[in-house]
Design a protein around this motif. Sequence first.
Motif, short mmCIF file in Angstrom:
data_model
loop_
_atom_site.label_atom_id
_atom_site.label_comp_id
_atom_site.label_asym_id
_atom_site.label_seq_id
_atom_site.Cartn_x
_atom_site.Cartn_y
_atom_site.Cartn_z
N GLY A 256 -9.45 -22.93 21.66
CA GLY A 256 -10.44 -22.44 22.63
C GLY A 256 -11.85 -22.50 22.06
N TYR A 259 -13.02 -26.06 21.89
CA TYR A 259 -13.38 -26.50 23.25
C TYR A 259 -14.80 -26.02 23.59
CZ TYR A 259 -13.46 -26.00 28.38
OH TYR A 259 -13.80 -26.02 29.71
N ALA A 260 -15.12 -24.81 23.15
CA ALA A 260 -16.41 -24.23 23.49
C ALA A 260 -17.50 -24.61 22.48
CB ALA A 260 -16.29 -22.70 23.59
N THR A 288 -9.21 -31.74 21.53
CA THR A 288 -10.13 -30.84 20.85
C THR A 288 -9.88 -30.95 19.35
OG1 THR A 288 -8.53 -29.09 21.25
CG2 THR A 288 -10.43 -29.10 22.66
N MET B 44 -16.48 -20.69 32.31
CA MET B 44 -15.29 -21.36 31.81
C MET B 44 -14.09 -20.72 32.49
SD MET B 44 -16.02 -21.75 27.78
CE MET B 44 -17.51 -22.56 27.20
N MET B 78 -12.93 -19.07 23.10
CA MET B 78 -14.08 -19.63 23.83
C MET B 78 -15.21 -18.63 23.92
SD MET B 78 -12.29 -21.29 27.11
CE MET B 78 -10.72 -22.05 26.79
N VAL B 87 -16.37 -16.31 30.64
CA VAL B 87 -15.00 -16.80 30.61
C VAL B 87 -14.16 -15.99 31.59
CG1 VAL B 87 -12.97 -17.21 29.16
CG2 VAL B 87 -15.27 -17.50 28.19
#
Lengths: 542, 284
Positions: A256, A259-260, A288, B44, B78, B87
């Motif tokens: 995650g 990805y960010a 990723t 997101m 994220m 998110v």
Amino acid sequence: MNRLSIGIGGQAGEGVETLGHAVANLMAKMGKEIATNGEFYNAIKGSHNTFEISVSDEAALSTSTHYNLVIAMDGQTLAEEARRIVTDGYLIYDPETGAPDVSAKLVAVPFLNIAQEVAGTKLAKNMVLFGCFAAMVKAPKELLASMIDELLKNLPPEVKQRNVEAAQRGYEVASEQVHESLMRVSVKDPAVENYLMSGNSISALAAVRAGCTFFAAYPMTPSTSILEFLAKWSNKTKMSVHHVEDELAAINMAVGASYAGARAMVATSGGGFALMTEGVGLAAMLETPIVVVEVQRPGPATGLPTRTGQGDLRQVLHAGQGDVPHMVLSPGTHEEAFQMVREAFEYAEAIRGPVTVLMEKCLAEGMRTIDSDAFDRALDFTCERQTSDKLKRAISYEHDAEGNPTEEPLTVIDRQRSRWNKIDAIAEKLPPGRLEGAESATVTLVCWGATYGAAMETSKLLTAEGIATNVLHIKYFRPFQSGVLETLQKTVRPILIEGNLTAQLGGLIAEKTGFEIKDKILDVSGRPFTAEGLVERIKEIL
Amino acid sequence: MTSIGDYHCNEVKRSWCPGCGDFGIEAALKSALSKSNIEPKRVMTVGGIGCSGLLPYWTKTNSFVGLHGRALPAAIGMSIADPDSQVVVMAGDGDAYGIGVGHLVHAFRRNQKLVYMVANNGVYALTKGQVSPTAELNAKGSSTPFGINMPPIDPISLALISGGTFVARGFAGDIPHLAEIIERAIAHEGFSFIDILQPCVSYHKNMCDSSYAASMIKLEASNHDAGDLNAALTQARGENGNRKVGIFYCKENNNRKVSDAHMYAGCRSSEDILGLIRPMRVTG
Ligand SMILES: Cc1ncc(C[n+]2csc(CCOP(=O)(O)OP(=O)(O)O)c2C)c(N)n1
Ligand code: SF4
Ligand SMILES: [Mg+2]
């Protein structure tokens, strides 16, 4: 003598490791190259532990099975490590712990009494023994005092002082009995900057150097100290470091974060990696980048948490359902660990997927002296991240190039291929396999990972005995590095050496090249290979 | 202000059954996002694996569909890496309360800012109708033909006792009410958890008739104090606790720690890293 092998034995909780580190540090300060190995039972208290140190004028690549000096902190050492002292070797022991029945030169030191008398606690015995050792290499007394001062820096001054005095008493007692120096030493040139580091600390450092911004892990021996180092440094590095609820969380959080926009890494051992495997596939499918460090210990299941092994090559190679495009590599030395963990971030970026660096406990926790320029020598990549303003779509179902789901056969085939193409493209950039050591040899040792150190030292010993020997160290498993078949075809007698029962690398070589290595030395004792052990087994084979 | 249409992705064909409660959740989310005026590129949307987890397909935001049960840790990663983005997660009750329940408990403790919506339909819908962890005792499903012999878990109580700082329940059949909850969840500085009762027309018909919709009890109606944890627990555990909708508990000023370490900082120089290992330095 230009090489000194030291064994320290004692009960868990007695300070075996503290003494070992002090001895290693002292010798490094006196300009020597160091290799250490700890053999600890998986218990906090009440078992017999060993700490081994190889001290050398040249690069020390592995530790030994035989010792020039044994320091017996407990009676059990007299029955175990003391039996592996070479002719003319020394044994430091306390007559209170028992009467040694070995042919070594005895250095009797009542260290329990000295510790009690001078420092007021028997716990100071490791300091007394440190003093004894310092005397036996003729280290300056001031150096001994300043090292103890540093070692105990968190204790009150009067406690430190008593420990220094206890060490000095040990120094005197040993000086009276041993007049020669175990090894020719000098005090190191302070201009030469080097470090005494474990493979885990090196890997953590490499991650920082590579610009890693996110790290998550769940503690698992022998990978835990990567987490601990990165956590300790995080206030300076600003890396986001997380001890999370399990390995599933670790890898999914890292995916995650990647990805960010973060550069993400996780570290674990075999059991944790097993839990992460679905996440490895996820990273590949979502494209990723992510770096995984897997530090091996023997399995199956909980296995031997504190020992070493090479049983996870296949698990890592085959991680994940479906054909997972996943890059797998493994360093042979501490310097190479720095270089490869750093490279792993670049490869991850290049393949936009997962890269796993496999290591072993003996490399991860073993210490080596490292020159500071090793940190420059590592490959310099550009470290540019791909960024785009487009909305990002990452879908773990099969998807088209836009990230939208698809089950169209032609698109599906194309997507599967395009993910693998990136792995194939990297293959061309990898250095080909090559022989190290004697140019034309009768014996070639084929190995991977940290077995490299013992293999290199073995090749020197055998070559010196007239059996010309060289080494083929495989570093890249997926993609499989080129040149291996050509190299093997040139060898006279290849011998495979692996820390597993099923010749995992041997099988991979056969699969990739059609070349089968018939002679194998496979060891699953949980202990690292040593040159003496290998020389013996190779002679049996020849 | 952004409009609801800004979040629509029309390129991918919808595959939910007509009448599925997930449509209601989608509508409520898009309404809340537009009311909160968050640009699509700053959103997101994360899905689990299940019918519910398909939401990111039809959302024109950044979208992420990961693994069954692991939407939450991915979303946390994220949010840590990009705290400027909002998110939003849509997980199924299998995702959230079954395979991934371990992450949930720790997410309450971590309190990372994100919105976690759980489509609670009492079934594993995508795998065609097995019971989920919220299925009633004795409920029958394809894997429990004689009825499940375990009682359901209570997500709201679990959230409250685990330290949740925003704990709510919505009903997919009441879009305006759900949108309001989501809007509040977006505004919350921390981990916002919303259990959403989501009728599944194919595998959980009991949730689909009008009597089910009529059985919803709005917490607002009883002057519930969402600042009072004990009151929230009493609401959740009392009679018809599993039909109560609204914000059970919201703790503002919860001292959420915002990590300052998130964005790519570039490679470090060798001088930088040598500073870190000074204690390992060997000097004469
Ligand atoms: C590791 C793993 N186990 C099992 C599955 C199969 N699976 C896919 S969706 C699902 C259950 C979905 O139920 P829920 O999360 O409640 O979502 P819903 O479809 O009801 O919205 C299962 C078991 C999977 N994808 N991954
Ligand atoms: S099966 Fe149930 S949950 Fe899935 S799309 Fe259809 S109605 Fe919705
Ligand atoms: Mg469900």
